[in-house]
Design a protein around this motif. Structure first.
Motif, PDB file in Angstrom:
ATOM      1  N   ARG A 138       0.859  -1.186   0.000  1.00 31.05           N
ATOM      2  CA  ARG A 138       0.000   0.000   0.000  1.00 31.05           C
ATOM      3  C   ARG A 138       0.895   1.235   0.000  1.00 31.05           C
ATOM      4  O   ARG A 138       1.933   1.265   0.671  1.00 31.05           O
ATOM      5  CB  ARG A 138      -0.926   0.014   1.215  1.00 31.05           C
ATOM      6  CG  ARG A 138      -1.881  -1.179   1.264  1.00 31.05           C
ATOM      7  CD  ARG A 138      -2.817  -1.081   2.450  1.00 31.05           C
ATOM      8  NE  ARG A 138      -3.770   0.016   2.274  1.00 31.05           N
ATOM      9  CZ  ARG A 138      -4.581   0.462   3.236  1.00 31.05           C
ATOM     10  NH1 ARG A 138      -4.535  -0.085   4.453  1.00 31.05           N
ATOM     11  NH2 ARG A 138      -5.435   1.435   3.000  1.00 31.05           N
ATOM     12  N   LEU A 139       0.480   2.218  -0.758  1.00 24.23           N
ATOM     13  CA  LEU A 139       1.288   3.420  -0.938  1.00 24.23           C
ATOM     14  C   LEU A 139       0.391   4.644  -0.894  1.00 24.23           C
ATOM     15  O   LEU A 139      -0.688   4.655  -1.485  1.00 24.23           O
ATOM     16  CB  LEU A 139       2.010   3.349  -2.293  1.00 24.23           C
ATOM     17  CG  LEU A 139       2.767   4.592  -2.778  1.00 24.23           C
ATOM     18  CD1 LEU A 139       3.952   4.916  -1.868  1.00 24.23           C
ATOM     19  CD2 LEU A 139       3.240   4.384  -4.217  1.00 24.23           C
ATOM     20  N   TRP A 140       0.847   5.656  -0.165  1.00 27.05           N
ATOM     21  CA  TRP A 140       0.162   6.946  -0.125  1.00 27.05           C
ATOM     22  C   TRP A 140       1.100   7.991  -0.724  1.00 27.05           C
ATOM     23  O   TRP A 140       2.241   8.131  -0.287  1.00 27.05           O
ATOM     24  CB  TRP A 140      -0.199   7.338   1.308  1.00 27.05           C
ATOM     25  CG  TRP A 140      -1.300   6.531   1.918  1.00 27.05           C
ATOM     26  CD1 TRP A 140      -2.619   6.889   2.045  1.00 27.05           C
ATOM     27  CD2 TRP A 140      -1.188   5.222   2.517  1.00 27.05           C
ATOM     28  NE1 TRP A 140      -3.330   5.889   2.668  1.00 27.05           N
ATOM     29  CE2 TRP A 140      -2.479   4.856   2.977  1.00 27.05           C
ATOM     30  CE3 TRP A 140      -0.134   4.327   2.717  1.00 27.05           C
ATOM     31  CZ2 TRP A 140      -2.723   3.642   3.612  1.00 27.05           C
ATOM     32  CZ3 TRP A 140      -0.378   3.121   3.339  1.00 27.05           C
ATOM     33  CH2 TRP A 140      -1.660   2.788   3.785  1.00 27.05           C
ATOM     34  N   ILE A 141       0.624   8.691  -1.751  1.00 20.87           N
ATOM     35  CA  ILE A 141       1.403   9.718  -2.441  1.00 20.87           C
ATOM     36  C   ILE A 141       0.716  11.068  -2.252  1.00 20.87           C
ATOM     37  O   ILE A 141      -0.488  11.201  -2.507  1.00 20.87           O
ATOM     38  CB  ILE A 141       1.513   9.414  -3.949  1.00 20.87           C
ATOM     39  CG1 ILE A 141       2.373   8.182  -4.199  1.00 20.87           C
ATOM     40  CG2 ILE A 141       2.045  10.617  -4.715  1.00 20.87           C
ATOM     41  CD1 ILE A 141       3.862   8.397  -4.099  1.00 20.87           C
ATOM     42  N   GLY A 142       1.467  12.072  -1.802  1.00 23.80           N
ATOM     43  CA  GLY A 142       0.943  13.428  -1.700  1.00 23.80           C
ATOM     44  C   GLY A 142       1.160  14.178  -2.999  1.00 23.80           C
ATOM     45  O   GLY A 142       2.217  14.051  -3.633  1.00 23.80           O
ATOM     46  N   ARG A 143       0.181  14.953  -3.418  1.00 22.98           N
ATOM     47  CA  ARG A 143       0.254  15.711  -4.679  1.00 22.98           C
ATOM     48  C   ARG A 143       0.804  17.106  -4.403  1.00 22.98           C
ATOM     49  O   ARG A 143       0.185  17.893  -3.653  1.00 22.98           O
ATOM     50  CB  ARG A 143      -1.135  15.799  -5.315  1.00 22.98           C
ATOM     51  CG  ARG A 143      -1.164  16.520  -6.661  1.00 22.98           C
ATOM     52  CD  ARG A 143      -0.642  15.658  -7.788  1.00 22.98           C
ATOM     53  NE  ARG A 143      -0.580  16.423  -9.034  1.00 22.98           N
ATOM     54  CZ  ARG A 143      -1.588  16.544  -9.896  1.00 22.98           C
ATOM     55  NH1 ARG A 143      -2.744  15.961  -9.632  1.00 22.98           N
ATOM     56  NH2 ARG A 143      -1.433  17.230 -11.003  1.00 22.98           N
ATOM     57  N   LEU A 144       1.954  17.415  -4.991  1.00 24.94           N
ATOM     58  CA  LEU A 144       2.565  18.737  -4.889  1.00 24.94           C
ATOM     59  C   LEU A 144       1.958  19.656  -5.942  1.00 24.94           C
ATOM     60  O   LEU A 144       1.856  19.285  -7.117  1.00 24.94           O
ATOM     61  CB  LEU A 144       4.073  18.647  -5.100  1.00 24.94           C
ATOM     62  CG  LEU A 144       4.877  17.946  -4.008  1.00 24.94           C
ATOM     63  CD1 LEU A 144       6.235  17.512  -4.544  1.00 24.94           C
ATOM     64  CD2 LEU A 144       5.050  18.869  -2.812  1.00 24.94           C
ATOM     65  N   MET A 145       1.575  20.857  -5.531  1.00 25.60           N
ATOM     66  CA  MET A 145       0.997  21.841  -6.431  1.00 25.60           C
ATOM     67  C   MET A 145       1.958  23.026  -6.540  1.00 25.60           C
ATOM     68  O   MET A 145       2.071  23.820  -5.595  1.00 25.60           O
ATOM     69  CB  MET A 145      -0.365  22.318  -5.916  1.00 25.60           C
ATOM     70  CG  MET A 145      -1.376  21.200  -5.707  1.00 25.60           C
ATOM     71  SD  MET A 145      -1.856  20.409  -7.256  1.00 25.60           S
ATOM     72  CE  MET A 145      -3.263  19.421  -6.729  1.00 25.60           C
ATOM     73  N   PRO A 146       2.707  23.165  -7.640  1.00 27.61           N
ATOM     74  CA  PRO A 146       3.667  24.260  -7.766  1.00 27.61           C
ATOM     75  C   PRO A 146       3.042  25.616  -7.475  1.00 27.61           C
ATOM     76  O   PRO A 146       1.930  25.912  -7.917  1.00 27.61           O
ATOM     77  CB  PRO A 146       4.103  24.161  -9.231  1.00 27.61           C
ATOM     78  CG  PRO A 146       3.955  22.707  -9.554  1.00 27.61           C
ATOM     79  CD  PRO A 146       2.721  22.273  -8.813  1.00 27.61           C
TER      80      PRO A 146
END
Length: 311
Positions: free
Chosen positions: A261-269
């Motif tokens: 299981r993997l949790w990825i955070g979305r970076l918003m420039p």
């Protein structure tokens, strides 16, 4: 040669040093960063060959204006023996030295680096850089060749500096894949993002299991690899400047069951920090993966969850 973990650390440090050199944050000794015959190919400034010429071309941006910290993400490192290949996403901000309160220009793109170890130091001998998008005060970038945005391809448009089918790290089958499950699981999502953003749909299809499902905005609930990949392909075509910047938040691996299981955070420039300096993320992904025996990890479930949060 160094153990794999040590070489990975050195290659990751080389990638960081390259981005820092470009931004002017840490102008170190170019003799420990670039090989004498390094070749730099870029979409925004053209080409340069040789250590001094490449260093000079990169330094122009931080000399003539101030690039406020370039952020790298989606870093992939592959190596074998003395050779190494790296890819990364990046985004940055440009402000005028003489008018620091004026509006900024934001930009982002992709970079690939090829290195060879010389006297225990990885030296960069090939650089490909593609500026994928620009927002804000483009008047600060009059000496750049800006990317095509908001229109379809036309005769006379420049060929992309990075062509995934030829330049991605995954084309180098002679290089070792990630040496641990932790790296391999995260790299699977990075491969998905790269493939989608580069329009490399064969690479994209190889990220998913046959029975994969995805819940994505605005596509909804997609079932089966054909529907997932086909919908993502249609979704991507109108937006060739698309980039999915991500950072791993949490990884759980069950080696015996071959699941993760993997949790990825979305970076918003442009919106990556709170006022108190804490990291700000615009959404996150919840991902389940599996693999059989020595086969690569495949995504079997991916859900995109909008919503700002600190991490």
């Amino acid at each position: 040669m160094h153990p794999p973990a040590v070489l990975r650390d050195r290659l990751e440090a080389t990638l960081t040093a390259f981005l820092d050199y470009w931004s002017g944050e840490n102008v170190g000794d170019v003799h420990t960063l670039f090989s004498p015959a390094v070749h730099f190919q870029s979409s925004h400034r053209g080409d340069a060959r040789g250590r001094e010429a490449v260093a000079t071309m990169l330094a122009v941006d931080s000399r003539d204006r101030r690039i406020v910290h370039i952020t790298g993400s989606n870093e992939v490192v592959r190596f074998s023996g003395r050779e190494g290949v790296m890819s990364a996403y990046f985004f940055g901000e440009v402000r005028d030295h003489e008018a620091p309160n004026s509006s900024a220009a934001l930009f982002g793109g992709f970079v690939t680096l090829m290195t060879c170890v010389h006297e225990n130091i990885p030296l960069i001998h090939d650089i490909r850089m593609q500026i994928n998008w620009v927002q804000g005060n483009a008047a600060l970038l009059t000496d750049w060749t800006l990317p095509v945005q908001d229109r379809a391809w036309q005769p006379g448009d420049r060929v992309a500096t990075i062509v995934s089918e030829m330049d991605s790290p995954w084309t180098r089958t002679d290089l070792h894949a990630a040496e641990s499950d932790q790296y391999a699981v995260v790299e699977t999502w990075y491969r998905y993002a790269w493939a989608l953003d580069q329009g490399d749909f064969s690479l994209l299809a190889g990220c998913f299991s046959e029975d994969a499902q995805a819940v994505l905005t605005p596509m909804g609930h997609l079932r089966g690899r054909r529907e997932v990949v086909g919908t993502l392909k249609a979704f991507r075509f109108p937006w060739p400047w698309m980039q999915h910047y991500g950072t791993p938040l949490k990884i759980e691996i069950d080696s015996e069951q071959g699941t993760a299981r993997l949790w990825i955070g979305r970076l918003m420039p442009g919106k990556t920090q709170q006022a108190d300096g804490s990291r700000l993320l615009g959404a996150h992904y919840q991902i389940r993966l599996r693999r059989h025996d020595a086969e690569p990890w495949l995504i079997e479930w991916m859900e995109y969850v909008p919503g700002w949060f600190s991490a």
